[in-house]
Write a protein that holds these residues in place. Structure first.
Motif, PDB file in Angstrom:
ATOM      1  N   PHE A   1      35.158  20.475  -0.168  1.00 58.18           N
ATOM      2  CA  PHE A   1      34.665  21.416  -1.075  1.00 58.18           C
ATOM      3  C   PHE A   1      33.834  21.006  -2.090  1.00 58.18           C
ATOM      4  O   PHE A   1      33.447  21.576  -3.320  1.00 58.18           O
TER       5      PHE A   1
ATOM      6  N   PRO B   1      28.826  21.307  -0.211  1.00 58.00           N
ATOM      7  CA  PRO B   1      29.848  21.967   0.626  1.00 58.00           C
ATOM      8  C   PRO B   1      28.843  23.294   1.311  1.00 58.00           C
ATOM      9  O   PRO B   1      29.321  23.967   2.236  1.00 58.00           O
TER      10      PRO B   1
ATOM     11  N   GLN C   1      37.249  27.648  -2.660  1.00 52.22           N
ATOM     12  CA  GLN C   1      37.983  27.545  -1.436  1.00 52.22           C
ATOM     13  C   GLN C   1      38.157  29.004  -0.940  1.00 52.22           C
ATOM     14  O   GLN C   1      38.150  29.301   0.309  1.00 52.22           O
TER      15      GLN C   1
ATOM     16  N   SER D   1      39.893  17.190  -0.473  1.00 62.15           N
ATOM     17  CA  SER D   1      39.346  18.558  -1.233  1.00 62.15           C
ATOM     18  C   SER D   1      37.907  17.811  -1.635  1.00 62.15           C
ATOM     19  O   SER D   1      37.030  18.765  -1.323  1.00 62.15           O
TER      20      SER D   1
ATOM     21  N   ALA E   1      43.909  24.855   0.657  1.00 64.55           N
ATOM     22  CA  ALA E   1      43.163  24.226  -0.590  1.00 64.55           C
ATOM     23  C   ALA E   1      44.059  23.386  -1.074  1.00 64.55           C
ATOM     24  O   ALA E   1      43.894  22.130  -1.544  1.00 64.55           O
TER      25      ALA E   1
ATOM     26  N   TRP F   1      29.614  23.786   5.233  1.00 62.46           N
ATOM     27  CA  TRP F   1      30.437  25.249   5.446  1.00 62.46           C
ATOM     28  C   TRP F   1      29.388  26.094   6.356  1.00 62.46           C
ATOM     29  O   TRP F   1      29.724  27.110   7.067  1.00 62.46           O
TER      30      TRP F   1
END
Length: 338
Positions: free
Chosen positions: A336, A87, A280, A332, A323, A91
């Motif tokens: 994440f 993640p 999230q 997900s 989410a 991100w």
């Protein structure tokens, strides 16, 4: 999670603190500087400035508790790579693209530096610190399993932190001290100490009045310096850091005591729901804030209180909705790591 129902409650409380802290910072820009209202918002903003030590404290406690079971370093690192490293990298890329779209700034030569210190966007430094914590926590397995005297944990927290501070003060080897895991040793050491005495946790949590006293003392010393620093005035950095370490470590303990209590009340489902999606919310809420900020015609013209409430609802609601939808379509884990 069934054994520790307070974990998700703690995360829910902590993510609320993160969102409120960032929103107060956003609305400080809407208020004339150094007016009574500005000072009130600034004081609340600086008071709600303990989420990173709190999350690291919880991580040290939960992973430290797992040391009592059979421990496989390979399985541990694979798990943390999925839940943190992936993640973080994904991100960081998302926010580098978002920054380019927003400001037109992209410096590929700085990407290694940004990834090392969590500077792809302002809030991602926490994941960089959490990754560093992942790497060092197995080193403390003997301390936790050996149930060493609490003085050793105290020495780790206070002595280690002061050593890092003094070394950095003289040699300036940390460009961003807040992005370095050893900067948070007091909270981490406290989490490891509690993990080593897990069966005594309910009894230890009865010490919350002592923690409250220390938190108030720390806040009384820290807040005036924090307000001075926020107004770009020079402060004594050692006094600032000592007060901040005392305040944030005591607040992490108080948050645990509160989560432990609320986990036995009707508030548990709501707070645990927020905690379940805390990553999230953490990852997405700065983007929501920035997109709202780019539209000056709404909601700020409605007034400070309505605008703040609208921000709060959207900053929590939109990440939670996304989410939930991503979990429904089984995306997900990809986005994440959970």
């Amino acid at each position: 999670m069934e054994r520790f129902p307070w974990v998700e409650v703690f995360r829910g409380l902590a993510i609320l603190e993160v969102v409120l802290h960032h929103l107060l910072g956003r609305f400080l820009r809407e208020v004339p500087p150094e007016t009574p209202l500005w000072l009130l918002l600034a004081a609340l903003n600086r008071t709600l400035h303990f989420a990173v030590p709190a999350f690291l404290f919880l991580t040290a406690l939960v992973i430290g508790a797992s040391f009592w079971r059979s421990f496989s370093l390979g399985r541990y690192l694979r798990n943390r790579a999925l839940r943190l490293l992936w993640p973080y990298l994904l991100w960081s890329g998302v926010y580098l693209a978002f920054r380019y779209w927003d400001y037109g700034v992209f410096q590929p030569e700085r990407i290694p530096h940004q990834l090392l210190w969590g500077k792809a966007y302002f809030h991602l430094y926490f994941l960089a610190v959490a990754l560093q914590l992942t790497l060092i926590l197995p080193l403390f397995l003997p301390m936790v399993r050996g149930r060493v005297h609490g003085g050793w944990f105290l020495l780790l927290g206070l002595g280690g932190t002061l050593l890092i501070y003094l070394l950095n003060r003289h040699y300036r080897f940390l460009p961003y001290p807040g992005s370095f895991v050893l900067w948070y040793l007091p909270a981490i050491a406290l989490g490891l100490y509690l993990a080593s005495r897990l069966e005594l946790l309910p009894r230890l949590l009865r010490l919350w009045p002592l923690a409250l006293g220390l938190a108030l003392l720390g806040l009384g010393l820290y807040l005036p310096l924090a307000l001075e620093a926020l107004q770009k005035r020079p402060v004594n950095t050692m006094h600032y850091q000592l007060a901040h370490w005392l305040y944030t470590t005591a607040m992490a303990f108080l948050l645990l005591a509160l989560a432990h209590r609320l986990a036995q009340t009707r508030w548990r489902p709501l707070l645990a729901f927020l905690g379940r999606y805390s990553l999230q919310i953490y990852l997405l809420h700065p983007m929501v804030v920035r997109l709202l900020e780019k539209n000056p015609t709404f909601p700020e013209p409605l007034g400070l209180k309505p605008a703040f409430l609208i921000y709060l609802v959207l900053v929590l609601g939109l990440p939670l909705l996304l989410a939930h939808l991503l979990a429904r379509v089984r995306a997900s884990l990809l986005l994440f790591g959970r």
